[in-house]
Design a protein around this motif. Structure first.
Motif, PDB file in Angstrom:
ATOM      1  N   ALA A   1     -16.547  16.610  98.725  1.00 45.40           N
ATOM      2  CA  ALA A   1     -15.691  17.014  99.846  1.00 45.40           C
ATOM      3  C   ALA A   1     -14.635  17.974  99.329  1.00 45.40           C
ATOM      4  CB  ALA A   1     -15.040  15.798 100.498  1.00 45.40           C
ATOM      5  N   ALA A   2     -14.244  18.934 100.153  1.00 48.81           N
ATOM      6  CA  ALA A   2     -13.175  19.875  99.814  1.00 48.81           C
ATOM      7  C   ALA A   2     -12.204  19.924 100.978  1.00 48.81           C
ATOM      8  CB  ALA A   2     -13.749  21.263  99.527  1.00 48.81           C
ATOM      9  N   ALA A   3     -10.928  19.746 100.698  1.00 48.22           N
ATOM     10  CA  ALA A   3      -9.926  19.686 101.763  1.00 48.22           C
ATOM     11  C   ALA A   3      -8.814  20.692 101.492  1.00 48.22           C
ATOM     12  CB  ALA A   3      -9.387  18.267 101.896  1.00 48.22           C
ATOM     13  N   SER A   4      -7.669  20.499 102.139  1.00 50.87           N
ATOM     14  CA  SER A   4      -6.619  21.516 102.089  1.00 50.87           C
ATOM     15  C   SER A   4      -5.852  21.517 100.767  1.00 50.87           C
ATOM     16  CB  SER A   4      -5.641  21.321 103.254  1.00 50.87           C
ATOM     17  OG  SER A   4      -5.169  19.992 103.294  1.00 50.87           O
ATOM     18  N   LEU A   5      -5.686  20.362 100.117  1.00 52.34           N
ATOM     19  CA  LEU A   5      -4.894  20.294  98.891  1.00 52.34           C
ATOM     20  C   LEU A   5      -5.718  19.995  97.650  1.00 52.34           C
ATOM     21  CD1 LEU A   5      -1.760  18.297 100.158  1.00 52.34           C
ATOM     22  CD2 LEU A   5      -2.129  20.765 100.136  1.00 52.34           C
ATOM     23  N   GLY A   6      -6.962  19.563  97.819  1.00 50.64           N
ATOM     24  CA  GLY A   6      -7.773  19.216  96.656  1.00 50.64           C
ATOM     25  C   GLY A   6      -9.211  18.949  97.061  1.00 50.64           C
TER      26      GLY A   6
ATOM     27  N   ARG B   1       6.849  14.843 103.850  1.00 47.22           N
ATOM     28  CA  ARG B   1       5.535  14.196 103.740  1.00 47.22           C
ATOM     29  C   ARG B   1       4.559  15.055 102.932  1.00 47.22           C
ATOM     30  NH1 ARG B   1       8.532  11.249 105.767  1.00 47.22           N
ATOM     31  NH2 ARG B   1       8.706  10.812 103.544  1.00 47.22           N
ATOM     32  N   ILE B   2       4.575  16.382 103.126  1.00 46.84           N
ATOM     33  CA  ILE B   2       3.638  17.232 102.396  1.00 46.84           C
ATOM     34  C   ILE B   2       3.991  17.256 100.913  1.00 46.84           C
ATOM     35  CG2 ILE B   2       2.848  19.607 102.074  1.00 46.84           C
ATOM     36  CD1 ILE B   2       2.780  19.933 105.041  1.00 46.84           C
ATOM     37  N   ARG B   3       5.287  17.238 100.584  1.00 47.90           N
ATOM     38  CA  ARG B   3       5.666  17.172  99.169  1.00 47.90           C
ATOM     39  C   ARG B   3       5.163  15.872  98.542  1.00 47.90           C
ATOM     40  NH1 ARG B   3      10.655  19.394 101.416  1.00 47.90           N
ATOM     41  NH2 ARG B   3      10.918  21.557 100.710  1.00 47.90           N
ATOM     42  N   GLU B   4       5.236  14.784  99.298  1.00 48.95           N
ATOM     43  CA  GLU B   4       4.722  13.510  98.783  1.00 48.95           C
ATOM     44  C   GLU B   4       3.220  13.579  98.512  1.00 48.95           C
ATOM     45  OE1 GLU B   4       7.833  10.283 100.814  1.00 48.95           O
ATOM     46  OE2 GLU B   4       5.740  10.373 101.458  1.00 48.95           O
ATOM     47  N   GLU B   5       2.498  14.295  99.351  1.00 48.54           N
ATOM     48  CA  GLU B   5       1.047  14.366  99.195  1.00 48.54           C
ATOM     49  C   GLU B   5       0.630  15.035  97.889  1.00 48.54           C
ATOM     50  OE1 GLU B   5      -1.854  14.888 102.287  1.00 48.54           O
ATOM     51  OE2 GLU B   5      -0.249  15.154 103.762  1.00 48.54           O
ATOM     52  N   LEU B   6       1.522  15.820  97.289  1.00 55.42           N
ATOM     53  CA  LEU B   6       1.204  16.464  96.016  1.00 55.42           C
ATOM     54  C   LEU B   6       1.234  15.480  94.855  1.00 55.42           C
ATOM     55  CD1 LEU B   6       3.285  19.764  96.302  1.00 55.42           C
ATOM     56  CD2 LEU B   6       0.806  19.526  96.473  1.00 55.42           C
TER      57      LEU B   6
ATOM     58  N   GLU C   1       0.136   8.534  95.604  1.00 52.18           N
ATOM     59  CA  GLU C   1      -1.016   8.186  96.424  1.00 52.18           C
ATOM     60  C   GLU C   1      -1.743   6.967  95.853  1.00 52.18           C
ATOM     61  OE1 GLU C   1      -5.121  10.083  98.316  1.00 52.18           O
ATOM     62  OE2 GLU C   1      -3.605  11.421  97.450  1.00 52.18           O
ATOM     63  N   ALA C   2      -1.817   6.878  94.531  1.00 51.31           N
ATOM     64  CA  ALA C   2      -2.436   5.700  93.909  1.00 51.31           C
ATOM     65  C   ALA C   2      -1.671   4.434  94.293  1.00 51.31           C
ATOM     66  CB  ALA C   2      -2.464   5.867  92.390  1.00 51.31           C
ATOM     67  N   ARG C   3      -0.339   4.514  94.307  1.00 48.17           N
ATOM     68  CA  ARG C   3       0.468   3.347  94.698  1.00 48.17           C
ATOM     69  C   ARG C   3       0.281   3.032  96.178  1.00 48.17           C
ATOM     70  NH1 ARG C   3       3.721   5.975  90.882  1.00 48.17           N
ATOM     71  NH2 ARG C   3       4.992   7.081  92.419  1.00 48.17           N
ATOM     72  N   HIS C   4       0.091   4.074  97.005  1.00 45.71           N
ATOM     73  CA  HIS C   4      -0.208   3.845  98.419  1.00 45.71           C
ATOM     74  C   HIS C   4      -1.504   3.043  98.576  1.00 45.71           C
ATOM     75  CE1 HIS C   4       2.244   7.581  99.893  1.00 45.71           C
ATOM     76  NE2 HIS C   4       3.013   6.526  99.698  1.00 45.71           N
TER      77      HIS C   4
ATOM     78  N   LEU D   1     -10.305   6.044 103.144  1.00 45.96           N
ATOM     79  CA  LEU D   1     -10.556   6.834 101.933  1.00 45.96           C
ATOM     80  C   LEU D   1      -9.351   7.579 101.378  1.00 45.96           C
ATOM     81  CD1 LEU D   1     -13.988   8.424 102.950  1.00 45.96           C
ATOM     82  CD2 LEU D   1     -13.586   6.277 101.720  1.00 45.96           C
ATOM     83  N   ASP D   2      -8.427   7.983 102.199  1.00 46.33           N
ATOM     84  CA  ASP D   2      -7.374   8.896 101.758  1.00 46.33           C
ATOM     85  C   ASP D   2      -6.011   8.259 101.984  1.00 46.33           C
ATOM     86  OD1 ASP D   2      -5.332  11.215 102.267  1.00 46.33           O
ATOM     87  OD2 ASP D   2      -7.007  12.172 101.246  1.00 46.33           O
ATOM     88  N   TYR D   3      -5.105   8.380 100.986  1.00 44.98           N
ATOM     89  CA  TYR D   3      -3.801   7.711 101.067  1.00 44.98           C
ATOM     90  C   TYR D   3      -2.649   8.660 100.749  1.00 44.98           C
ATOM     91  CZ  TYR D   3      -6.844   3.702 101.166  1.00 44.98           C
ATOM     92  OH  TYR D   3      -7.839   2.814 101.528  1.00 44.98           O
ATOM     93  N   GLY D   4      -2.871   9.949 101.004  1.00 43.91           N
ATOM     94  CA  GLY D   4      -1.821  10.918 100.723  1.00 43.91           C
ATOM     95  C   GLY D   4      -0.702  10.889 101.745  1.00 43.91           C
ATOM     96  N   CYS D   5      -1.060  10.854 103.021  1.00 44.60           N
ATOM     97  CA  CYS D   5      -0.060  10.946 104.090  1.00 44.60           C
ATOM     98  C   CYS D   5       0.243   9.553 104.646  1.00 44.60           C
ATOM     99  CB  CYS D   5      -0.559  11.867 105.203  1.00 44.60           C
ATOM    100  SG  CYS D   5       0.693  12.209 106.452  1.00 44.60           S
ATOM    101  N   ILE D   6       1.109   8.848 103.965  1.00 47.10           N
ATOM    102  CA  ILE D   6       1.511   7.497 104.362  1.00 47.10           C
ATOM    103  C   ILE D   6       2.985   7.534 104.732  1.00 47.10           C
ATOM    104  CG2 ILE D   6       1.723   5.089 103.644  1.00 47.10           C
ATOM    105  CD1 ILE D   6      -1.188   6.114 103.891  1.00 47.10           C
ATOM    106  N   ARG D   7       3.336   6.964 105.888  1.00 45.06           N
ATOM    107  CA  ARG D   7       4.735   6.968 106.330  1.00 45.06           C
ATOM    108  C   ARG D   7       5.271   5.544 106.326  1.00 45.06           C
ATOM    109  NH1 ARG D   7       9.850   7.323 107.458  1.00 45.06           N
ATOM    110  NH2 ARG D   7      10.599   9.258 108.421  1.00 45.06           N
ATOM    111  N   ILE D   8       6.364   5.334 105.603  1.00 48.85           N
ATOM    112  CA  ILE D   8       7.007   4.021 105.526  1.00 48.85           C
ATOM    113  C   ILE D   8       8.272   4.057 106.386  1.00 48.85           C
ATOM    114  CG2 ILE D   8       8.043   2.320 103.990  1.00 48.85           C
ATOM    115  CD1 ILE D   8       6.318   3.649 101.724  1.00 48.85           C
TER     116      ILE D   8
END
Length: 450
Positions: free
Chosen positions: A122-127, A186-191, A196-199, A294-301
């Motif tokens: 898979a190829a997405a916007s950041l990786g 949120r986008i800075r967090e996604e980097l 993301e591993a902790r998410h 599958l994806d845990y980049g954009c998580i809001r607490i």
């Protein structure tokens, strides 16, 4: 060790050169139309903006998708064009991948895997994600970040300010200042793939015991700031199940509902990116049995107080308790609300909450054509805001709204028929703000997010 991919001036200037001319040209046309009183072809202008963003990897493409999914945040002509932006950007080639992997895991990186597929899954916007096999035989999903993304983020966020200025000139009814801050954070967090591993570890805790949702294991020995290795979860794309028997489609919808609402109701956490590519369906005996998250980049607490406001608004609307409704809005940071603005907010709130308030089996749209889902309500709200606004939307609502609409679109695709009310009531039964705060603190601390 120095970080060769920190937010570099040269990287930002390169990004400005690629993006700024096109986006700036769109903004200039709007300014010119206003200055000289000429008409503006919004449809054509929106197409040009989408074209300016669509050829890029990185955050502006993701921002375009976000803008299109938050109702009434941008004019409808722009939302329609931005919604066409796809997350499947062209992948990095194998020579590039090898250099990136060596930078993250060292020159002998290939020896740390039993096998590593050259073509991305898979190829997405950041990786992009590659399938691999660990030395002990475990199937792995290896997510590798594109180079120079930190510089791209900062450059693109500068361009985003220009976009918001453009939209504000066309329609000043919504103040986007807080929305800009939220998207940037949120986008800075996604980097940060370490975050993301902790998410992912956090979701392991929050969904423990939920048999309808599977969360992958994190491999910390094969992960870095820009490389995340998770266990591979076998599954098929969600849209392949649109024509399955209703029982299977409802099971998938129930899994989606629990994967989103349970962490929020019990821990104050949401998955803020409901893109269909972030889920697959696992089967048992050829029958759809649940979803892989599958994806845990954009998580809001969220703070416990915000969650309490969501619960209070639900009860206030259901019981027609105006004081409780207004208190909920105020607890979220809405200020200076007139009666007209409160009623406008209630139009949208009743739309979002409608499936949760109906104690019956129903579809998410309840007879409304999917293409019209939410449009009538958004139009009515917008008319009031144009007359009585502007209103500053609290930043928490960007991903809350985006995720709620995205979740609704999944239910529309599945044509699911559920008693959403009973599912929701089971999650908020005995809700206690203090207990949620304690539960959240313990969970975040346990995975290093405290």
């Amino acid at each position: 060790m120095s970080d060769s991919e920190r937010n570099r001036l040269s990287g930002r200037l390169s990004r400005y050169a690629r993006v700024g001319v096109n986006v700036g040209g769109v903004a200039a046309k709007v300014a010119s139309a206003r200055l000289f009183g000429t008409g503006l072809d919004k449809g054509k202008n929106a197409s040009e903006l989408a074209a300016a963003l669509g050829g890029l990897k990185g955050p502006l493409m993701k921002v375009g998708q976000i803008l299109s999914t938050v109702p009434d945040l941008v004019p409808p002509e722009y939302a329609a064009e931005l919604s066409q932006l796809q997350s499947n950007a062209p992948p990095m080639g194998w020579p590039f991948v090898k250099r990136r992997m060596q930078a993250e895991l060292g020159p002998q990186w290939e020896k740390r895997f039993a096998s590593f597929e050259h073509q991305p899954a898979a190829a997405a916007s950041l990786g992009q994600v590659h399938r691999a096999v660990a030395k002990d035989g475990r199937a792995l999903a290896v997510k590798l970040q594109y180079p120079d993304m930190q510089s791209a983020v900062e450059a693109d966020l500068t361009q985003l300010k220009m976009l918001f200025s453009l939209f504000r000139r066309m329609d000043p009814s919504i103040d986007t200042s807080e929305i800009y801050k939220e998207i940037g954070d949120r986008i800075r967090e996604e980097l940060d793939y370490g975050r993301e591993a902790r998410h992912a570890l956090l979701y392991k805790i929050m969904l423990d015991g939920e048999c309808l949702v599977r969360v992958p294991e994190v491999d910390p020995h094969l992960s870095t700031l820009r490389l995340l290795t998770l266990g591979w979860l076998e599954g098929r794309p969600l849209l392949e199940f649109r024509d399955r028997p209703l029982e299977e489609r409802n099971r998938i919808a129930t899994a989606m509902f629990r994967a989103w609402w349970s962490p929020f109701a019990k821990f104050g956490v949401i998955h803020g990116d409901p893109h269909l590519g972030n889920y697959t369906v696992f089967e048992e005996g050829g029958v759809a049995s649940g979803i892989n998250l599958l994806d845990y980049g954009c998580i809001r607490i969220f703070p416990a107080k915000f969650v309490a406001g969501v619960v209070d608004l639900f009860h206030g609307l259901r019981e027609d308790d105006r004081d409780r409704v207004v208190a909920a809005y105020e607890s979220w940071g809405f200020v200076g609300l007139s009666n007209e603005l409160i009623e406008a907010l209630n139009i949208w709130a009743r739309f979002i909450y409608a499936p949760l308030m109906d104690d019956r089996v129903r579809t998410i749209a309840d007879g409304t054509a999917p293409a019209e889902y939410g449009r009538r309500e958004a139009f009515r709200v917008h008319q009031v805001l144009k007359e009585k606004g502007p209103v500053t939307v609290p930043r928490e609502f960007v991903f809350m709204d985006r995720a709620a609409i995205g979740l609704g679109s999944v239910f529309l695709h599945l044509r699911a028929e559920m008693n959403f009310h009973r599912e929701f009531m089971g999650m908020i039964e005995g809700f206690d703000e203090t207990m949620l705060g304690m539960r959240q603190k313990a969970a975040l601390g346990g995975v290093g997010l405290g």
